[in-house]
Design a protein around this motif. Sequence first.
Motif, mmCIF file in Angstrom:
data_model
loop_
_atom_site.group_PDB
_atom_site.id
_atom_site.type_symbol
_atom_site.label_atom_id
_atom_site.label_comp_id
_atom_site.label_asym_id
_atom_site.label_seq_id
_atom_site.Cartn_x
_atom_site.Cartn_y
_atom_site.Cartn_z
ATOM 1 N N PHE A 53 25.882 57.351 43.494
ATOM 2 C CA PHE A 53 25.475 56.736 44.752
ATOM 3 C C PHE A 53 24.731 55.429 44.495
ATOM 4 N N GLU A 54 23.835 55.448 43.537
ATOM 5 C CA GLU A 54 23.080 54.237 43.228
ATOM 6 C C GLU A 54 24.001 53.127 42.736
ATOM 7 N N GLN A 55 24.993 53.489 41.958
ATOM 8 C CA GLN A 55 25.939 52.486 41.481
ATOM 9 C C GLN A 55 26.730 51.903 42.643
ATOM 10 N N TRP A 56 27.176 52.778 43.557
ATOM 11 C CA TRP A 56 27.910 52.293 44.727
ATOM 12 C C TRP A 56 27.046 51.370 45.574
ATOM 13 N N ALA A 57 25.793 51.749 45.807
ATOM 14 C CA ALA A 57 24.890 50.941 46.618
ATOM 15 C C ALA A 57 24.661 49.576 45.976
ATOM 16 N N ALA A 58 24.471 49.573 44.648
ATOM 17 C CA ALA A 58 24.255 48.312 43.943
ATOM 18 C C ALA A 58 25.485 47.414 44.052
ATOM 19 N N GLU A 59 26.659 48.004 43.931
ATOM 20 C CA GLU A 59 27.891 47.215 44.039
ATOM 21 C C GLU A 59 28.050 46.650 45.451
ATOM 22 N N GLU A 60 27.724 47.473 46.465
ATOM 23 C CA GLU A 60 27.785 46.997 47.849
ATOM 24 C C GLU A 60 26.809 45.848 48.066
ATOM 25 N N GLY A 61 25.595 46.000 47.549
ATOM 26 C CA GLY A 61 24.586 44.963 47.723
ATOM 27 C C GLY A 61 24.970 43.666 47.041
ATOM 28 N N GLU A 62 25.441 43.767 45.798
ATOM 29 C CA GLU A 62 25.840 42.570 45.058
ATOM 30 C C GLU A 62 26.995 41.858 45.763
ATOM 31 N N ALA A 63 27.975 42.630 46.227
ATOM 32 C CA ALA A 63 29.132 42.033 46.891
ATOM 33 C C ALA A 63 28.729 41.346 48.195
ATOM 34 N N SER A 64 27.848 41.982 48.944
ATOM 35 C CA SER A 64 27.421 41.396 50.211
ATOM 36 C C SER A 64 26.600 40.129 49.987
ATOM 37 N N ALA A 65 25.696 40.169 49.003
ATOM 38 C CA ALA A 65 24.885 38.981 48.706
ATOM 39 C C ALA A 65 25.772 37.827 48.264
ATOM 40 N N ALA A 66 26.789 38.137 47.457
ATOM 41 C CA ALA A 66 27.712 37.097 47.000
ATOM 42 C C ALA A 66 28.499 36.527 48.176
ATOM 43 N N GLU A 67 28.899 37.402 49.087
ATOM 44 C CA GLU A 67 29.635 36.953 50.266
ATOM 45 C C GLU A 67 28.761 36.053 51.135
ATOM 46 N N ALA A 68 27.515 36.471 51.354
ATOM 47 C CA ALA A 68 26.596 35.665 52.159
ATOM 48 C C ALA A 68 26.331 34.315 51.504
ATOM 49 N N GLN A 69 26.140 34.317 50.183
ATOM 50 C CA GLN A 69 25.887 33.063 49.479
ATOM 51 C C GLN A 69 27.094 32.131 49.574
ATOM 52 N N GLY A 70 28.286 32.717 49.518
ATOM 53 C CA GLY A 70 29.489 31.910 49.663
ATOM 54 C C GLY A 70 29.570 31.250 51.029
ATOM 55 N N ARG A 71 29.226 31.991 52.064
ATOM 56 C CA ARG A 71 29.252 31.420 53.411
ATOM 57 C C ARG A 71 28.149 30.385 53.603
ATOM 58 N N LEU A 72 27.015 30.601 52.974
ATOM 59 C CA LEU A 72 25.935 29.625 53.063
ATOM 60 C C LEU A 72 26.316 28.320 52.365
ATOM 61 N N GLY A 73 27.285 28.396 51.466
ATOM 62 C CA GLY A 73 27.748 27.193 50.789
ATOM 63 C C GLY A 73 28.354 26.176 51.728
#
Length: 291
Positions: A53-73
């Motif tokens: 579960f922790e691994q899944w949550a970390a992967e979800e968080g990393e992916a979402s942060a990367a997506e948000a950073q991409g849009r902020l670009g």
Amino acid sequence: MTYLVGYSPHKDDSCALALACQLARSESDTVTAVTVVPRGWETVAGSATDGDFEQWAAEEGEASAAEAQGRLGAYPDVQSSAIWVTGRSVPAAILDEAKRLDAALIVVGSGQDGPEGQVSVSSKVDRLLHSSHVPVAIAPRGYAPAVSSTVTRVTLAFRDDDATWNLLDRVATICQRVGAELRLMTVALKQRTMVSSGVRRNETLVYANLVEQVTAAQTEAVEHLASQGITASTLVATGDSWPDALASVPFADGDVLVVGSSSTHKLANVFLGSSAAKILRNSTVPVIVVP
């Protein structure tokens, strides 16, 4: 000073990012996008399920942060970053991050079930609105201002009570600093009842008196601002209902609407009164709710 954006990987929150960057650009501030992913429950040490579960949550968080950073670009002129945190309550986690980052403002998007082009409050945003110690800005669903746009006019919902008068000075100072126009808006609803012509004439006189009192209060506020070298315009929004009254208000690109929370609530946080809630839910421009 930073503006914190609540960003979800499961819905299109680009409108919240766009609003945050528009506001930050107006004030030369920064933007921080925050994704909240579920926190696991306490389990037996070494549990494989807990680790998965922790691994899944970390992967979800990393992916979402990367997506948000991409849009902020898409907004290279605004300094921004994206992070993720864990929490069992999204509103509580966002408020915790707002305190940790000393955020000046929390920015969120509208609920996905609301009409396009209008502010819609989801259950999570509603809980946030009733708990936040800092102003909360809500973007209408599908909000997409020009990439380089700034706030050019602020419309303040003016109630002529002590809380609104205090808010008036705060908003006027910000408008003066960022070069935005200031407009005072008061909603005066007409009452429709099936009654005799004599009673209807009396209601017309009562309504005319209400509009006269509202106009006098707005004039006093304008004169108060003028004594400080600040110019403001006024508007009385009329109609048979809240949607009609808000629809009668002319809005344009670069407009935001500011409402104060209830002056009768004892806590120093956002708590929407009846009028503020109705204005919020019928707005077609971004709304900033101020404690």
